[in-house]
Each structure stands twice: as structure tokens, then as C-alpha cells.
Scaffold this motif. Sequence first.
Motif, short mmCIF file in Angstrom:
data_model
loop_
_atom_site.label_atom_id
_atom_site.label_comp_id
_atom_site.label_asym_id
_atom_site.label_seq_id
_atom_site.Cartn_x
_atom_site.Cartn_y
_atom_site.Cartn_z
N LEU A 151 -25.31 14.36 42.01
CA LEU A 151 -24.16 14.15 42.89
C LEU A 151 -24.64 13.49 44.18
CD1 LEU A 151 -21.06 14.89 42.96
CD2 LEU A 151 -21.75 16.80 44.44
N ILE A 152 -24.17 12.25 44.43
CA ILE A 152 -24.59 11.53 45.63
C ILE A 152 -23.45 11.32 46.62
CG2 ILE A 152 -26.53 10.37 44.51
CD1 ILE A 152 -24.69 7.83 44.42
N ALA A 153 -22.24 11.65 46.21
CA ALA A 153 -21.05 11.61 47.07
C ALA A 153 -20.05 12.57 46.44
CB ALA A 153 -20.49 10.20 47.18
N PRO A 154 -19.07 13.04 47.20
CA PRO A 154 -18.16 14.05 46.65
C PRO A 154 -17.50 13.66 45.33
CG PRO A 154 -17.87 13.91 49.01
CD PRO A 154 -18.80 12.79 48.63
N GLN A 155 -17.33 12.35 45.10
CA GLN A 155 -16.64 11.91 43.89
C GLN A 155 -17.52 11.05 42.98
OE1 GLN A 155 -12.75 10.71 45.12
NE2 GLN A 155 -11.98 10.35 43.06
N TRP A 156 -18.86 11.06 43.24
CA TRP A 156 -19.73 10.13 42.51
C TRP A 156 -21.01 10.81 42.01
CZ3 TRP A 156 -18.41 5.22 41.21
CH2 TRP A 156 -17.28 4.67 41.85
N ILE A 157 -21.37 10.50 40.77
CA ILE A 157 -22.61 10.94 40.13
C ILE A 157 -23.43 9.70 39.79
CG2 ILE A 157 -23.62 12.09 38.10
CD1 ILE A 157 -20.96 13.68 37.90
N ILE A 158 -24.73 9.77 40.02
CA ILE A 158 -25.63 8.70 39.60
C ILE A 158 -26.49 9.21 38.46
CG2 ILE A 158 -27.55 9.22 41.20
CD1 ILE A 158 -27.69 6.14 41.68
N THR A 159 -26.78 8.34 37.51
CA THR A 159 -27.61 8.73 36.37
C THR A 159 -28.27 7.48 35.80
OG1 THR A 159 -27.64 9.95 34.26
CG2 THR A 159 -25.73 8.53 34.68
N VAL A 160 -29.06 7.66 34.74
CA VAL A 160 -29.61 6.51 34.03
C VAL A 160 -28.60 6.06 32.99
CG1 VAL A 160 -32.04 7.02 34.43
CG2 VAL A 160 -30.89 8.07 32.48
N ALA A 161 -28.49 4.76 32.80
CA ALA A 161 -27.44 4.22 31.93
C ALA A 161 -27.65 4.61 30.47
CB ALA A 161 -27.40 2.70 32.07
N HIS A 162 -28.90 4.86 30.07
CA HIS A 162 -29.13 5.11 28.64
C HIS A 162 -28.65 6.49 28.19
CE1 HIS A 162 -33.09 7.00 29.83
NE2 HIS A 162 -32.78 7.79 28.82
N VAL A 163 -28.21 7.37 29.11
CA VAL A 163 -27.63 8.64 28.68
C VAL A 163 -26.11 8.56 28.56
CG1 VAL A 163 -29.53 10.01 29.64
CG2 VAL A 163 -27.46 9.63 31.01
N ILE A 164 -25.55 7.37 28.76
CA ILE A 164 -24.12 7.15 28.51
C ILE A 164 -24.00 6.72 27.04
CG2 ILE A 164 -22.03 5.99 29.24
CD1 ILE A 164 -23.31 7.66 31.44
N PHE A 165 -23.83 7.69 26.16
CA PHE A 165 -23.92 7.41 24.72
C PHE A 165 -22.62 6.88 24.13
CE2 PHE A 165 -27.13 10.75 25.47
CZ PHE A 165 -28.25 10.05 25.08
N TYR A 166 -21.52 7.09 24.81
CA TYR A 166 -20.23 6.60 24.33
C TYR A 166 -19.31 6.54 25.55
CZ TYR A 166 -19.76 11.70 24.11
OH TYR A 166 -19.79 13.04 24.41
N ASP A 167 -18.03 6.27 25.35
CA ASP A 167 -17.10 6.15 26.46
C ASP A 167 -16.77 7.54 27.02
OD1 ASP A 167 -15.21 5.45 28.28
OD2 ASP A 167 -13.73 4.71 26.85
#
Length: 264
Positions: free
Chosen positions: A52-68
Motif C-alpha cells: 500500500l503506497i497511497a490510501p487507494q493504491w497498491i504497487i506490485t510486480v506485474a507478473h503476479v497479475i495472473f488474470y483480470d
Amino acid sequence: MKFWWLLFAVSLILPNYCNAVVKRHDIPPKKYLVDNAPAFLIDMPHEGHGVLIAPQWIITVAHVIFYDYKGKSIKIGGESYKIESVTKHPDYIEPDESLFKGDATRLMAFFASRSDIALIKLSSPVSGIAPVKIYQEDNEVGQIVTVFGRGATGNGLIGEDLSTKPLRKMHSFNNKIDGAKGSWLTYKFDSPPNSLPLEGIHGSGDSGGPSVIFLEGEPYLAGLSSWQYWQGDLSTFKGGLYGATAYQVRLSVYKDWILSVLAS
């Protein structure tokens, strides 16, 4: 695609899944356990972590987005939040299956060339949890990072044991950044006596886990666990051995892109 799961942590990642993270063989594993994970660390819907980097935003690595993930719920601080949108960096590319066969050289070059980072917008702000600030300086080399994760565990002599991945206990370890080139931070898993007291490396399932630099007791997010370097044939890959080099997404390089997405 089996090597996708072996080579990526998000994450491997903070040290980032399980009896998580790969540890020194001569230190009791319980010393790496974390009773209370940082509130800003978030478990992704399928595997890996976000921050969590802002109240409404999460940052992550793109390769763990496995589907929509749009419309999917995610647990944060015991509460459910709905994912409004996911934005992958425009320089993120999915690998061709042919890269996972034979000599690792082409796959390692592919990993190094892409931007493995994504931002997730929530439909409503998170309350009661303080987002972590992003480290924005370019002096990461020599800094000690604390990495978190729930991935596969093991030790530097035998490497990671993928059968431990489902345990998902939170661990942390330390390491020293020895490389900050372009969009990547790197550290090496040194063997004793040349290692830190709680030295480690991220394991499979730790992808997206945070690498944190503490300044006067305040955490700053410097990197996200992404992948491990390997030489030789991919059929012999073994993660988490002493001497292995871990790659972390270097967030100081992406600060302008992050701000532009948040502003949009």
C-alpha cells in the motif's frame, strides 16, 4: 511453463510466501519469523504480495497479475476492498514459452529488459493503515534492506523447498544492496561467515514482497522481489542457494511513472 513459478518470486519476492524466504543454514529458522507483518504489506488474490503506497493504491510486480483482477475483492487489514483497475507498466511483456527451455541466457536477458511493475487502484480508500513512502534517492548501494514474504522456505545449502510454499507463514530477512543498475536492485545471498546475522533471499511465492530501508525507524519502500539470476540449463534451476543473486524492482527509477498513474 513450470520455470515461470520457479524463477519468479512475487513473490520469491520480500523476502516475500510460506515458512517464507530462504535462510542461513546455521541460524534457527524461528529467528526469521515475523509475528506481525507490516500493515502496508498485502497478499495478492492468487499469489505474491503488494504494498500500500497511497490510501487507494497498491504497487506490485506485474507478473503476479495472473488474470483480470478488476472487480475482484482483496483483503487489507481484515477488510475487503474491491479492485477498480490494474495498470501494468507499458514496458512489461509476457515471455514466450520457448524462453523457459535450454540455456538460461535468453530468459535472464528477457527478465532484465522488461519493467516488472504494476499499480492497482482500489474502489475506495483504505482506512486505518498508513501507506509506506517510496524511497526516492539513487544511493541504494550499500544500504541494508529488510525483505518480507510468505513464500517457499529453505536454506542456502539445499536451496528452496517448493513443498513449503503452501504454509504461508510470514518471515523477513536482511541483505545488503550491492547493485543498482537501471531499473533493478540486486543483492547476493552470501554464506557465513560473510553474511549478515539474518541474511536471506526471496523464494518462490515472495514476488512483490517489499524491500524496505529504515531511516530513523521509518520504513521506505526501495524494491519489490521479482526474480533470481541463473546460469546454465533451466532444467537444473534451484532457487535460494548460497551465491545466488536476487533482482528487485528499483522503485526510485519508476517514481515519475508511479506519480503519473496516481495522478491520472
